[in-house]
Design an enzyme around this catalytic site. Structure first.
Site, short mmCIF file in Angstrom:
data_model
loop_
_atom_site.label_atom_id
_atom_site.label_comp_id
_atom_site.label_asym_id
_atom_site.label_seq_id
_atom_site.Cartn_x
_atom_site.Cartn_y
_atom_site.Cartn_z
N GLY A 11 26.09 29.58 28.68
CA GLY A 11 27.17 28.61 28.88
C GLY A 11 26.86 27.60 29.97
CG ASP A 47 12.32 40.09 28.10
OD1 ASP A 47 12.86 40.05 29.23
OD2 ASP A 47 12.29 41.11 27.40
N GLY A 68 18.87 32.91 34.27
CA GLY A 68 18.67 34.04 33.36
C GLY A 68 19.16 35.35 33.95
CB SER A 71 26.02 35.79 33.64
OG SER A 71 26.62 35.94 32.38
CG ASN A 108 32.86 34.38 42.51
OD1 ASN A 108 33.67 35.30 42.51
ND2 ASN A 108 32.45 33.80 41.39
CG HIS A 109 31.83 38.20 40.99
ND1 HIS A 109 33.18 38.51 41.08
CD2 HIS A 109 31.73 37.21 40.05
CE1 HIS A 109 33.86 37.76 40.21
NE2 HIS A 109 33.01 36.97 39.59
CE1 TYR A 132 26.22 38.45 37.71
CE2 TYR A 132 28.51 38.39 38.38
CZ TYR A 132 27.36 37.73 38.04
OH TYR A 132 27.33 36.36 38.03
NE ARG A 170 38.49 35.35 41.05
CZ ARG A 170 37.44 35.14 40.27
NH1 ARG A 170 37.60 34.74 39.02
NH2 ARG A 170 36.22 35.32 40.74
#
Ligand code: 15L
Length: 267
Positions: A11, A47, A68, A71, A108-109, A132, A170
């Site tokens: 995306g 890959d 890559g 996500s 942000n995670h 993640y 959010r």
């Protein structure tokens, strides 16, 4: 400049391609085949866990935009394979092939368990909200090592949420437009004085939680403001079931996945 972009079929890659190809020769790469190539674009299927394929991909590249990998939250096996093993193959290929500039799409995670009432800058300790998020904290640390040990120029963008507009409340705090994200990427690819940097990938968001002074110091001037979409983004939330854990923290729903802690204690 010849720029390789991994994860180009995803995306984010799809949204930013039109904004990159005016400035660079772009080699798109993904496991999924891309056929709608424009001028200045080519495609190499690879890959990221395949070291030989990554070495071949990065031969002759001046810079890499690494989108890559995994996500979102996933099983440990998925995260380990894509974001630990795959990232190591990617950095190692860049070092061997002399590709000096890396734009690392972090998230942000990495800092998702900070509460929404405070403002955090790029120097805070990681507080990952998911496997993640942990893998992206590893990615930032891996980049630090390649910068300090091998003199590579590493630009980490802790991306909020890339979209044409913020889709909920959010996202009003963490949204980044495709053109603002590309502006940040171009700073990382072209600024003369990059060694290792962490910036937040956010637009000019009045409700933002991040102090993005490090990006501003490097010349970032966001052109888009999430507040322009406040009414529709706020309305979108009224139909979403409220998430009592996610609502407390910057990482939102990622914090709530498998949560079995004490919301009050997580401070
Ligand atoms: C991310 O890191 C994801 O890649 C993206 O899909 C969104 O979920 C975003 O975070 C977010 O926090 O909204």
């Amino acid at each position: 400049m010849r720029i390789v972009m991994t994860g180009a079929a995803g995306g984010v890659g799809t949204m930013i391609r039109p904004l990159l190809r005016d400035h660079y020769e772009v080699v798109l790469s993904d496991q999924a085949v891309i056929t709608d190539l424009a001028a200045n674009e080519s495609f190499v299927q690879a890959d990221i866990t395949d070291q030989d394929a990554m070495d071949a991909l990065l031969k002759g590249a001046d810079g890499l935009i690494h989108l890559g990998g995994q996500s979102v939250e996933g099983s440990w096996e998925a995260v380990l394979n894509a974001n630990i093993i795959g990232l190591h193959s990617t950095y190692e290929a860049a070092r061997r092939q002399g590709c000096q500039r890396i734009i690392f799409a972090t998230t942000n995670h990495v800092v998702g368990f900070y509460r929404r009432q405070i403002t955090i800058d790029h120097k805070v300790m990681p507080r990952p909200d998911s496997r993640y998020g942990v893998s992206k904290a590893f990615g930032e640390a891996l980049g630090r090592m390649y910068a300090d040990k091998h003199g590579m120029r590493i630009f980490n963008i802790r991306i909020g949420n890339v979209d044409h507009k913020p889709v909920d409340r959010r996202r009003l705090s963490i949204w980044v437009s495709p053109r603002d994200l590309v502006q940040l990427m171009r700073i990382g690819l072209e600024h003369a004085d990059i060694h290792f940097e962490v910036v937040y990938g956010i637009s000019d968001n009045a409700r933002g939680w991040y102090d993005n002074s490090n990006a501003f110091r490097l010349g970032y001037k966001p052109q888009d403001q999430s507040e322009d979409y406040a009414a529709e983004a706020t309305a979108a939330d009224s139909v979403v079931t409220s998430d009592l854990v996610g609502e407390q923290f910057m990482g939102g729903g990622f914090c709530a996945i498998e949560f079995s802690g004490d919301v009050k204690r997580t401070r």
